[in-house]
Write an enzyme that holds these catalytic residues in place. Structure first.
Site, PDB file in Angstrom:
ATOM      1  N   ARG A  75     -10.707  37.843  67.791  1.00  0.00           N
ATOM      2  CA  ARG A  75     -10.089  36.884  68.713  1.00  0.00           C
ATOM      3  C   ARG A  75      -8.875  37.555  69.346  1.00  0.00           C
ATOM      4  O   ARG A  75      -7.985  38.037  68.639  1.00  0.00           O
ATOM      5  CB  ARG A  75      -9.666  35.636  67.922  1.00  0.00           C
ATOM      6  CG  ARG A  75      -8.872  34.677  68.739  1.00  0.00           C
ATOM      7  CD  ARG A  75      -8.347  33.475  67.965  1.00  0.00           C
ATOM      8  NE  ARG A  75      -7.400  32.829  68.853  1.00  0.00           N
ATOM      9  CZ  ARG A  75      -6.228  32.332  68.510  1.00  0.00           C
ATOM     10  NH1 ARG A  75      -5.832  32.335  67.245  1.00  0.00           N
ATOM     11  NH2 ARG A  75      -5.436  31.803  69.420  1.00  0.00           N
ATOM     12  N   HIS A 119      -2.259  32.352  75.585  1.00  0.00           N
ATOM     13  CA  HIS A 119      -1.439  32.481  74.360  1.00  0.00           C
ATOM     14  C   HIS A 119       0.014  32.686  74.808  1.00  0.00           C
ATOM     15  O   HIS A 119       0.649  33.684  74.479  1.00  0.00           O
ATOM     16  CB  HIS A 119      -1.950  33.634  73.503  1.00  0.00           C
ATOM     17  CG  HIS A 119      -1.569  33.551  72.053  1.00  0.00           C
ATOM     18  ND1 HIS A 119      -2.484  33.530  71.024  1.00  0.00           N
ATOM     19  CD2 HIS A 119      -0.356  33.479  71.441  1.00  0.00           C
ATOM     20  CE1 HIS A 119      -1.856  33.460  69.856  1.00  0.00           C
ATOM     21  NE2 HIS A 119      -0.564  33.430  70.077  1.00  0.00           N
ATOM     22  N   GLU A 164      -2.090  26.869  70.361  1.00  0.00           N
ATOM     23  CA  GLU A 164      -0.961  26.061  69.893  1.00  0.00           C
ATOM     24  C   GLU A 164      -0.131  25.425  71.010  1.00  0.00           C
ATOM     25  O   GLU A 164       0.985  25.855  71.299  1.00  0.00           O
ATOM     26  CB  GLU A 164      -0.044  26.896  68.984  1.00  0.00           C
ATOM     27  CG  GLU A 164      -0.737  27.348  67.724  1.00  0.00           C
ATOM     28  CD  GLU A 164       0.220  27.998  66.717  1.00  0.00           C
ATOM     29  OE1 GLU A 164       1.434  28.050  66.963  1.00  0.00           O
ATOM     30  OE2 GLU A 164      -0.271  28.450  65.672  1.00  0.00           O
ATOM     31  N   ASN A 286      -5.234  26.937  63.541  1.00  0.00           N
ATOM     32  CA  ASN A 286      -4.377  27.988  62.995  1.00  0.00           C
ATOM     33  C   ASN A 286      -3.712  27.377  61.778  1.00  0.00           C
ATOM     34  O   ASN A 286      -3.065  26.331  61.898  1.00  0.00           O
ATOM     35  CB  ASN A 286      -3.289  28.403  63.996  1.00  0.00           C
ATOM     36  CG  ASN A 286      -3.867  29.067  65.236  1.00  0.00           C
ATOM     37  OD1 ASN A 286      -5.064  29.362  65.284  1.00  0.00           O
ATOM     38  ND2 ASN A 286      -3.026  29.315  66.222  1.00  0.00           N
ATOM     39  N   TYR A 288      -1.240  27.755  58.584  1.00  0.00           N
ATOM     40  CA  TYR A 288      -0.234  28.480  57.818  1.00  0.00           C
ATOM     41  C   TYR A 288       0.440  27.580  56.788  1.00  0.00           C
ATOM     42  O   TYR A 288       0.684  27.958  55.674  1.00  0.00           O
ATOM     43  CB  TYR A 288       0.843  29.038  58.755  1.00  0.00           C
ATOM     44  CG  TYR A 288       0.323  30.128  59.668  1.00  0.00           C
ATOM     45  CD1 TYR A 288       0.315  31.448  59.253  1.00  0.00           C
ATOM     46  CD2 TYR A 288      -0.155  29.829  60.946  1.00  0.00           C
ATOM     47  CE1 TYR A 288      -0.158  32.455  60.069  1.00  0.00           C
ATOM     48  CE2 TYR A 288      -0.636  30.830  61.771  1.00  0.00           C
ATOM     49  CZ  TYR A 288      -0.634  32.136  61.333  1.00  0.00           C
ATOM     50  OH  TYR A 288      -1.108  33.131  62.146  1.00  0.00           O
ATOM     51  N   GLU A 347      -6.525  31.237  62.759  1.00  0.00           N
ATOM     52  CA  GLU A 347      -5.445  32.109  62.278  1.00  0.00           C
ATOM     53  C   GLU A 347      -5.088  31.705  60.863  1.00  0.00           C
ATOM     54  O   GLU A 347      -5.107  30.517  60.523  1.00  0.00           O
ATOM     55  CB  GLU A 347      -4.160  31.953  63.115  1.00  0.00           C
ATOM     56  CG  GLU A 347      -4.174  32.631  64.447  1.00  0.00           C
ATOM     57  CD  GLU A 347      -2.819  32.535  65.159  1.00  0.00           C
ATOM     58  OE1 GLU A 347      -1.768  32.482  64.483  1.00  0.00           O
ATOM     59  OE2 GLU A 347      -2.836  32.507  66.404  1.00  0.00           O
TER      60      GLU A 347
HETATM   61  C1  NOJ Z   1       0.752  31.462  65.376  1.00  0.00           C
HETATM   62  C2  NOJ Z   1       0.772  32.117  66.715  1.00  0.00           C
HETATM   63  O1  NOJ Z   1      -0.392  31.787  67.409  1.00  0.00           O
HETATM   64  C3  NOJ Z   1       0.901  33.633  66.636  1.00  0.00           C
HETATM   65  O2  NOJ Z   1       1.172  34.085  67.911  1.00  0.00           O
HETATM   66  C4  NOJ Z   1       1.973  33.997  65.655  1.00  0.00           C
HETATM   67  O3  NOJ Z   1       2.196  35.373  65.609  1.00  0.00           O
HETATM   68  C5  NOJ Z   1       1.574  33.469  64.298  1.00  0.00           C
HETATM   69  N1  NOJ Z   1       1.546  32.028  64.371  1.00  0.00           N
HETATM   70  C6  NOJ Z   1       2.533  33.850  63.168  1.00  0.00           C
HETATM   71  O4  NOJ Z   1       3.787  33.292  63.420  1.00  0.00           O
END
Ligand code: NOJ
Length: 441
Positions: A75, A119, A164, A286, A288, A347
Site C-alpha cells: 500500500r 495521504h 485518516e 489503521n 494502533y 496499518e
Molecule cells: C498513521 C498515518 O497514516 C501514517 O502516516 C503514520 O506514519 C502512522 N499513523 C504512524 O504514526
C-alpha cells in the site's frame, strides 16, 4: 499456533510524502506539508519531507525489501502535486511515470499495488484557495481521483480514497499539529469534515465511472472505544462512544446520515448525504490504539477510562498506547454497525527511537512483542466470524514521521539517514516468517 485463513493478504504500507523525498523534482509542485515544515517551527528535528527515505530514486531497493519480506501487497500513496502540479488540469508526465514504474515493478514481482489517493499532501495552490474549508475542493478532488483511475486503473484493483480523514482534519484544521496548521472552532471544523466526506463520496462515484471493476475502501483510524469489562451495558456504552469518535465518518459513508449523538453538525445542502453515501467494497482500518470505556447513568452514557501513567506506549510517541484488543473491537463494530463486507487492517506497527545503539536498534523484540499481540487479537476477530481479509504492516522502511520528523522509526528495515541504506531489523525476519507460515506462534 494461530493460523490465518487461506489466501489471507499480508502486506506493508507507506505514504508518498513520508518516503519519496524529491519534493521539488520532475515538475512536482509544493504540498501543504512542504510549506508547513518550513514555516510552522513545529517539526521536532526541524526537518522536512526531503529526503524522506529517498524512495523516488530507490524504487528498486524498496521493491527488493518487499520481496525479501515476502509480502503479497504494497500500500502506497500518490502525491497529488506530483501528478497535477496545478491541482487540476494537465497531468505531469514525469510524475505519472514514476508511479507507473512502481506499479509495474510490483506486479512483475507478484506484489499487488494498493493505492491511497490522498495521504495528506494537498497541493499548496489548493490550500491557498481555502483547502478543505472550501467546498469546491470536493469536486476537484473527485476529478483528481478519477484521473488516477484513468492512469492506473487497468493495473491497480484496490483503491483507498482517504487516509485518516480524522487526522488531517482534526490536527490540520483543529489543533494545528499537522499541515496546514489551522485552529478552527468546532462548528467550522465540522464543516471541513463534511467537505472531506463529500469529496470521498464524489470520488467513489467518479472513480467507478471510469472503471466499475475497481474495489474502493477507506483507511480510517478509529481508535476504538472498547468495553473495559465485556458486559452488555459496557458494550452498548462503547458503541455509543464509537459513534461520537469515529461513527460520524463511517455512518455518512455507509448509511448516508450522521449519528444522532453529535455535539455539532455541519451545514448540509440538499443531495449531500446521497452524494456522500456509496458502496464501500472494504473497510480499511489503521489500528494502533484506542481507549477503554464503561457505562454511566448520565449522558453521554459512557466514561472513558484514563490510562495509568505506566501503561505501555511507544517510547517516542505517547499517543501510541498498546491496546491489542482494538483489532478485535474495530473489526466487530465495523461488521455490527455497517455490515462491512471485508475488512483490511491497512496499518499497524510500533515506533522506536531512531538513535538507539546499533544492536538495540536491530534486536527490536519490543516491536515483535507489540505486533504479535495485535495479530492475536486480529485472529480472535476472524475466529468470531469477522471478514478480516488482510493486514498491512506500517512500515517496511523508516520514514518521515510528520511532526516527529526523522526521530522515530516504524520500519522493519532501518534506513540510515546519511547513506539511505536499508538494513533489516529482527522484526523483518519475524514478519517474513509470519507471512511465510500464514500464522503466528
Ligand atoms: C498513521 C498515518 O497514516 C501514517 O502516516 C503514520 O506514519 C502512522 N499513523 C504512524 O504514526
Amino acid at each position: 499456533m494461530l493460523t490465518f485463513p487461506e489466501g489471507f493478504l499480508w502486506g506493508a504500507a507507506t505514504a508518498s510524502i513520508q518516503v519519496e523525498g524529491a519534493s521539488n523534482e520532475d515538475g512536482k509542485a509544493p504540498s501543504v506539508w512542504d510549506t508547513y515544515c518550513r514555516t510552522s517551527g513545529k517539526i521536532k528535528d526541524g526537518s522536512t519531507p526531503d529526503p524522506g527515505a529517498d524512495s523516488y530514486h530507490r524504487l528498486g531497493e524498496d521493491i527488493r525489501v518487499l520481496k525479501e519480506l515476502g509480502v503479497k501487497a504494497y500500500r502506497f500513496s500518490i502525491a497529488w502535486p506530483r501528478i497535477l502540479p496545478a491541482g487540476s488540469g494537465a497531468v505531469n508526465a514525469k510524475g505519472a511515470a514514476y508511479y507507473q514504474r512502481l506499479i509495474d515493478g510490483l506486479l512483475e514481482h507478484g506484489i499487488e499495488p494498493w493505492v491511497t489517493v490522498y495521504h495528506w499532501d494537498l497541493p499548496q495552490c489548493l490550500e491557498d484557495e481555502g483547502g478543505w474549508r472550501n467546498r469546491a475542493l470536493a469536486p476537484t478532488f473527485a476529478e483528481y481521483a478519477a484521473t488516477l483511475v484513468r492512469l492506473y486503473g487497468d493495473r491497480v484493483k484496490n483503491w483507498i480514497v482517504f487516509n485518516e480523514i480524522q487526522a488531517f482534519v482534526d490536527q490540520g484544521y483543529g489543533n494545528g499539529w499537522k499541515a496546514p496548521g489551522l485552529e478552527l472552532p468546532p462548528k467550522e471544523l465540522m464543516q471541513v469534515y463534511h467537505h472531506a466526506l463529500l469529496a470521498h463520496g464524489l470520488a467513489c462515484k467518479a472513480m467507478r465511472a471510469v472503471n466499475p471493476a475497481i474495489k474502493i475502501g477507506t483507511a480510517e483510524h478509529p481508535m476504538p472505544r472498547m468495553p473495559v469489562i465485556e458486559t452488555p451495558e459496557n458494550i452498548q456504552a462503547a458503541s455509543r462512544a464509537w459513534d461520537r469518535h469515529i461513527g460520524f465518518l463511517f455512518e455518512p459513508m455507509m448509511h448516508g446520515r450522521y449519528p444522532d449523538n453529535l455535539d455539532v453538525y455541519p451545514a448540509i445542502k440538499p443531495g449531500d448525504m446521497e452524494a456522500i453515501k456509496d458502496r464501500l467494497d472494504f473497510m480499511g482500518l489503521n489500528m494502533y490504539t484506542g481507549a477503554y470505556v464503561e457505562a454511566t447513568e448520565a449522558p453521554p452514557y459512557y466514561r472513558t477510562i484514563p490510562f495509568p501513567r505506566h501503561h505501555f506506549s511507544a517510547p517516542t510517541q505517547g499517543w501510541l498506547r498498546m491496546l491489542p484488543d482494538a483489532m478485535y473491537w474495530g473489526a466487530r463494530f465495523s461488521v455490527e454497525k455497517y455490515g462491512a463486507p471485508a475488512i483490511y487492517f491497512t496499518e499497524n506497527g510500533l515506533s522506536t527511537p531512531h538513535d538507539l545503539p546499533p544492536e538495540e536498534d536491530r534486536d527490536d523484540v519490543t516491536r515483535i512483542m507489540f505486533v504479535k499481540a495485535y495479530l492475536a487479537a486480529m485472529h480472535a476477530a476472524i475466529a468470531d466470524g469477522c471478514p478480516v481479509k488482510g493486514y498491512f504492516f506500517w512500515s517496511p522502511i523508516d520514514s518521515f514521521e510528520w511532526i516527529s520528523g526523522y526521530t522515530c522509526s516504524f520500519g522493519l528495515y532501518r534506513v540510515d539517514w546519511k547513506t539511505m541504506e536499508r538494513t533489516p531489523r529482527l522484526s523483518a525476519k519475524w514478519y517474513r516468517e509470519v507471512v511465510r507460515r500464514n500464522a503466528i506462534v
